[in-house]
Design a protein around this motif. Sequence first.
Motif, PDB file in Angstrom:
ATOM      1  N   ILE A 122      75.246  14.918  63.840  1.00 27.81           N
ATOM      2  CA  ILE A 122      74.925  15.481  62.166  1.00 27.81           C
ATOM      3  C   ILE A 122      74.097  14.970  61.284  1.00 27.81           C
ATOM      4  CG2 ILE A 122      76.986  12.976  62.442  1.00 27.81           C
ATOM      5  CD1 ILE A 122      78.432  15.193  59.350  1.00 27.81           C
ATOM      6  N   ILE A 123      73.720  16.398  60.053  1.00 33.13           N
ATOM      7  CA  ILE A 123      72.282  16.024  59.520  1.00 33.13           C
ATOM      8  C   ILE A 123      73.003  16.468  58.238  1.00 33.13           C
ATOM      9  CG2 ILE A 123      70.290  17.143  58.794  1.00 33.13           C
ATOM     10  CD1 ILE A 123      69.875  17.644  61.930  1.00 33.13           C
ATOM     11  N   TYR A 124      72.650  15.423  57.150  1.00 32.24           N
ATOM     12  CA  TYR A 124      73.752  15.669  55.896  1.00 32.24           C
ATOM     13  C   TYR A 124      72.415  15.063  54.914  1.00 32.24           C
ATOM     14  CZ  TYR A 124      75.155  10.285  57.481  1.00 32.24           C
ATOM     15  OH  TYR A 124      74.389   9.561  58.308  1.00 32.24           O
ATOM     16  N   GLU A 125      72.937  15.340  53.619  1.00 33.12           N
ATOM     17  CA  GLU A 125      71.986  14.209  52.566  1.00 33.12           C
ATOM     18  C   GLU A 125      72.880  13.867  52.246  1.00 33.12           C
ATOM     19  OE1 GLU A 125      69.028  18.431  51.716  1.00 33.12           O
ATOM     20  OE2 GLU A 125      71.843  18.713  50.613  1.00 33.12           O
ATOM     21  N   SER A 126      72.736  13.037  51.570  1.00 31.32           N
ATOM     22  CA  SER A 126      72.953  12.142  50.037  1.00 31.32           C
ATOM     23  C   SER A 126      74.016  11.214  51.131  1.00 31.32           C
ATOM     24  CB  SER A 126      73.176  12.897  49.162  1.00 31.32           C
ATOM     25  OG  SER A 126      73.507  11.767  47.994  1.00 31.32           O
ATOM     26  N   ARG A 127      75.547  11.547  50.552  1.00 33.44           N
ATOM     27  CA  ARG A 127      76.475  10.253  50.722  1.00 33.44           C
ATOM     28  C   ARG A 127      76.723   9.625  51.686  1.00 33.44           C
ATOM     29  NH1 ARG A 127      81.203  14.587  50.890  1.00 33.44           N
ATOM     30  NH2 ARG A 127      82.231  12.695  51.353  1.00 33.44           N
ATOM     31  N   PRO A 128      76.304   8.704  51.808  1.00 33.34           N
ATOM     32  CA  PRO A 128      76.293   7.440  52.595  1.00 33.34           C
ATOM     33  C   PRO A 128      78.165   7.653  53.310  1.00 33.34           C
ATOM     34  CG  PRO A 128      75.946   6.979  50.440  1.00 33.34           C
ATOM     35  CD  PRO A 128      75.978   7.980  50.095  1.00 33.34           C
ATOM     36  N   ASP A 129      79.237   7.467  52.647  1.00 34.90           N
ATOM     37  CA  ASP A 129      80.348   7.669  52.930  1.00 34.90           C
ATOM     38  C   ASP A 129      80.660   9.025  54.487  1.00 34.90           C
ATOM     39  OD1 ASP A 129      80.221   9.287  51.100  1.00 34.90           O
ATOM     40  OD2 ASP A 129      82.205   9.772  51.108  1.00 34.90           O
ATOM     41  N   VAL A 130      79.591  10.185  55.011  1.00 32.39           N
ATOM     42  CA  VAL A 130      79.656  10.585  56.140  1.00 32.39           C
ATOM     43  C   VAL A 130      79.063   9.298  56.505  1.00 32.39           C
ATOM     44  CG1 VAL A 130      78.429  12.264  56.552  1.00 32.39           C
ATOM     45  CG2 VAL A 130      78.981  12.801  54.433  1.00 32.39           C
ATOM     46  N   THR A 131      78.287   8.692  56.589  1.00 32.56           N
ATOM     47  CA  THR A 131      78.119   7.810  57.839  1.00 32.56           C
ATOM     48  C   THR A 131      79.032   6.951  58.230  1.00 32.56           C
ATOM     49  OG1 THR A 131      76.129   7.338  57.121  1.00 32.56           O
ATOM     50  CG2 THR A 131      76.928   5.815  58.697  1.00 32.56           C
ATOM     51  N   ILE A 132      80.279   7.290  57.519  1.00 32.93           N
ATOM     52  CA  ILE A 132      81.490   6.024  58.208  1.00 32.93           C
ATOM     53  C   ILE A 132      82.595   7.432  58.777  1.00 32.93           C
ATOM     54  CG2 ILE A 132      83.740   5.756  56.715  1.00 32.93           C
ATOM     55  CD1 ILE A 132      81.244   3.312  57.468  1.00 32.93           C
ATOM     56  N   GLU A 133      82.385   8.821  57.931  1.00 29.36           N
ATOM     57  CA  GLU A 133      83.877   9.252  58.392  1.00 29.36           C
ATOM     58  C   GLU A 133      83.295  10.198  59.370  1.00 29.36           C
ATOM     59  OE1 GLU A 133      85.269  11.644  55.770  1.00 29.36           O
ATOM     60  OE2 GLU A 133      86.137  10.158  53.556  1.00 29.36           O
ATOM     61  N   ALA A 134      81.715  10.484  59.282  1.00 24.29           N
ATOM     62  CA  ALA A 134      81.804  11.541  60.802  1.00 24.29           C
ATOM     63  C   ALA A 134      81.035  10.236  61.831  1.00 24.29           C
ATOM     64  CB  ALA A 134      79.988  11.843  60.639  1.00 24.29           C
ATOM     65  N   ALA A 135      81.142   9.384  61.955  1.00 27.85           N
ATOM     66  CA  ALA A 135      81.162   8.384  62.658  1.00 27.85           C
ATOM     67  C   ALA A 135      82.936   7.543  63.241  1.00 27.85           C
ATOM     68  CB  ALA A 135      80.526   7.582  62.614  1.00 27.85           C
ATOM     69  N   VAL A 136      83.247   7.576  62.432  1.00 31.13           N
ATOM     70  CA  VAL A 136      85.013   7.269  62.742  1.00 31.13           C
ATOM     71  C   VAL A 136      85.341   8.271  63.486  1.00 31.13           C
ATOM     72  CG1 VAL A 136      86.402   7.946  61.077  1.00 31.13           C
ATOM     73  CG2 VAL A 136      86.873   5.994  62.123  1.00 31.13           C
ATOM     74  N   LEU A 137      85.427   9.731  63.284  1.00 31.49           N
ATOM     75  CA  LEU A 137      85.713  10.729  64.160  1.00 31.49           C
ATOM     76  C   LEU A 137      85.278  11.012  65.222  1.00 31.49           C
ATOM     77  CD1 LEU A 137      86.031  13.082  60.615  1.00 31.49           C
ATOM     78  CD2 LEU A 137      88.217  12.165  61.774  1.00 31.49           C
ATOM     79  N   ALA A 138      84.097  11.476  65.421  1.00 34.36           N
ATOM     80  CA  ALA A 138      83.010  11.494  66.444  1.00 34.36           C
ATOM     81  C   ALA A 138      83.801  10.546  67.615  1.00 34.36           C
ATOM     82  CB  ALA A 138      82.473  11.032  66.423  1.00 34.36           C
TER      83      ALA A 138
ATOM     84  N   VAL B 215      94.690  17.191  57.000  1.00 30.66           N
ATOM     85  CA  VAL B 215      93.945  17.299  58.523  1.00 30.66           C
ATOM     86  C   VAL B 215      93.625  15.388  58.749  1.00 30.66           C
ATOM     87  CG1 VAL B 215      91.954  17.335  59.826  1.00 30.66           C
ATOM     88  CG2 VAL B 215      93.280  19.154  58.196  1.00 30.66           C
ATOM     89  N   GLY B 216      93.066  14.645  57.260  1.00 29.09           N
ATOM     90  CA  GLY B 216      92.915  13.351  57.407  1.00 29.09           C
ATOM     91  C   GLY B 216      91.247  13.428  57.048  1.00 29.09           C
ATOM     92  N   ALA B 217      91.168  12.449  57.481  1.00 32.18           N
ATOM     93  CA  ALA B 217      89.242  12.285  56.796  1.00 32.18           C
ATOM     94  C   ALA B 217      88.377  13.895  57.989  1.00 32.18           C
ATOM     95  CB  ALA B 217      88.597  10.987  57.739  1.00 32.18           C
ATOM     96  N   GLU B 218      87.456  13.772  57.055  1.00 32.16           N
ATOM     97  CA  GLU B 218      86.520  15.665  57.852  1.00 32.16           C
ATOM     98  C   GLU B 218      85.277  14.804  58.459  1.00 32.16           C
ATOM     99  OE1 GLU B 218      85.364  17.474  53.602  1.00 32.16           O
ATOM    100  OE2 GLU B 218      87.678  17.983  54.508  1.00 32.16           O
ATOM    101  N   LEU B 219      84.906  15.579  59.261  1.00 36.09           N
ATOM    102  CA  LEU B 219      83.445  15.736  59.754  1.00 36.09           C
ATOM    103  C   LEU B 219      82.892  16.217  58.359  1.00 36.09           C
ATOM    104  CD1 LEU B 219      81.360  14.090  62.233  1.00 36.09           C
ATOM    105  CD2 LEU B 219      81.232  16.812  63.077  1.00 36.09           C
TER     106      LEU B 219
END
Length: 400
Positions: free
Chosen positions: A100-116, A362-366
């Motif tokens: 996953i390639i993303y800008e800014s949002r550190p919370d993606v580091t949590i949400e994307a990883a937990v789902l994957a 849906v809950g947390a999202e990637l």
Amino acid sequence: MKLLHTDLKNSVLKSMTQILEQNRADILKANKKDLEAFKGEDQALYDRLIVNDKKIDDMIEAVTSVMHQDDPVGREISNRTLKNDLNVVNTTAPFGTILIIYESRPDVTIEAAVLAFKANNKILLKGGKEAIHSNKALERCWHQALEMNGLSKDWIRLMHLNRTETQAFLKSPSEPLDLIVPRGGERLINFVKTHANCAVLVSGRGNNFLYVSEHADWSKAVNVIINAKTDKISGCNALDKVLINRNIPEYDTKLNMLKQKLEQYEVELLVDEKVSKILSQEQTIADDAIWYEEFLALKLLIGEVNGLDEAIELINEFSGKHSAAIITEDSEEAQSFMQNVDCAAVYHNASTRFTDGGQMGVGAELAISTDKLHHRGPLGLNQLVTNKYYVYGSGQVRVS
């Protein structure tokens, strides 16, 4: 890739919730470094960069929520026995490795990883340089949780590559790569689609439209427009364009009322040539290209249309295929709009701000996918699996 038992995955996630709480001060300290180093003028990017106690609470809640969801791997989709006695079972299976390639949002580091991870995928996190200290702090938390449970840090890791190195990696990955999710603006998406050599699931731009029908409840329309535009300007589900039916009763008066209301929220207005005849003090658009633009700012473009068909045509031509809304008290008109507008989420009498995994149940999202394959809309836990056929026989051979 080894399939992990659900209990082991949940144990990692339970550890992660505790580690996030224990490292709260370190995460905030790291984020402060990123905020102090931020040099841009993009307010939306800065807003997405901020981590505070509430954001950390949300991270913990996201991990907890996914921990309590059923494991999406190994679910039976179909099971049939054929005339030749072959038993064909279709089940859900992990993708493998997701980037996953993303800008800014550190919370993606949590949400994307937990789902994957819960879906038994390895994940590579390519965050933006503006969030480097925050992301490193969060990666350390993940690695601690994994190692506490006897797992390799390779399940979840950051990639520290510049643009040239990222391009080279996409063209010729140094490790197996099964899916890429670019989460950002049009430039990032085009960069990934141009250089990637594996499946790409696009999390598209917003540029969301709202159509106010001649059958609209005007008070309802104004409330929804204000919320969709001003609630969170950095959200990809924020509103950018409003199309108003010229046949609305007291059209001129209502346009001026909307203008005055938006001014209270310091929204900059742009208008098309038709609306400029009424809102003559507002800036008239000079180039139709602006209809394609996602603003991510307190800016709104208001245009005039003759009816439903024209509104649908404009939305399908210019929108980012993310979210669109109609305000009307005519349920048949609403249904026609929702069926014919080509967006991942369509709304009747509601704000586009609800296009969000948590808000939609849906809950947390990637990410929010604007693709039509393999899934469209919020990419939650159940969307981070593919499928696999298990065929059981007793010596059958095919005779053509």
